[in-house]
Design a protein around this motif. Sequence first.
Motif, PDB file in Angstrom:
ATOM      1  N   HIS A  85      -1.076   1.444  -5.062  1.00 48.20           N
ATOM      2  CA  HIS A  85      -0.274   0.348  -4.542  1.00 48.20           C
ATOM      3  C   HIS A  85       0.836  -0.015  -5.508  1.00 48.20           C
ATOM      4  O   HIS A  85       0.833   0.412  -6.663  1.00 48.20           O
TER       5      HIS A  85
ATOM      6  N   GLY B 288      -0.940   7.980  -0.964  1.00 48.08           N
ATOM      7  CA  GLY B 288      -1.866   6.984  -1.498  1.00 48.08           C
ATOM      8  C   GLY B 288      -3.176   7.601  -1.915  1.00 48.08           C
ATOM      9  O   GLY B 288      -3.681   7.340  -3.017  1.00 48.08           O
TER      10      GLY B 288
ATOM     11  N   ASP C 183       0.844  -1.196   0.000  1.00 49.16           N
ATOM     12  CA  ASP C 183       0.000   0.000   0.000  1.00 49.16           C
ATOM     13  C   ASP C 183       0.875   1.241   0.000  1.00 49.16           C
ATOM     14  O   ASP C 183       1.932   1.259   0.639  1.00 49.16           O
TER      15      ASP C 183
END
Length: 182
Positions: A47, A26, A20
Motif C-alpha cells: 500500500h 500488490g 491499496d
Amino acid sequence: MTAIGAPPAPGQLRIGVAIDIPQPWGELLTRRRAEAGDPAAEYVPAHITLLGPTDIVEQQLAQVEAHLAAVAAAHPPYPLHLRGTGTFRPITDVVFVAVAAGISECELIAAEIGSVDELVRNSPFPYHPHVTVAQNVPAEALDKVYDDLAGFEAQFDVEGFTLFSHSGEGRWQPRRDFALGG
C-alpha cells in the motif's frame, strides 16, 4: 502502516488510511516483503500510506468518515506510476518501491486527511509516498530486495483510498472505501 503490537486503549480505535496496490502488483510486492523476512508482510498488504496508525476516540469515527468522504470528493482520480527502489537508510532501515508519478496528488490528499484535529499526527519525518518492501530485516535482506526490485514498474489509476482499522493483533482490516471525485 505497520503492525502495531499493543492494542488501542479502551474506547479508542486505531485507524489508518491507504491506497491499496492493485493486482498483480500488490500481491507481488507483499510476497517480496515476506521473502525479505519482514514480519509486517503478514499484517500489512502492499500500500501507499496516506495516514499512518492513528488512535481516535471511537465516537469520532462518523466524523472522521465524513471528513474522509469530503477529501475524496474534492480530488479526481489520477494516474500513479511506481518505478524502481529507494531507501531511507541511514536514517531508518527501510527499502521501498518509489512513486515516480502521482507524488503531488498523494501529498495533497495526505495533507488534507491529516488537517483535522482528530487526525493530526506528530511524525519525526516529512510525508513521502512510497510502498515499503522491507523493514526490520538484516542489511543483507535490505540490499537484496533493493537490487531485486530495482527494475520494478507499475502504472495504474488511483480511484480511491481505504480506511483501515487495527485491533493490535492480526491484519489491518478494511472498514470503508472512499472513491475519488465523489
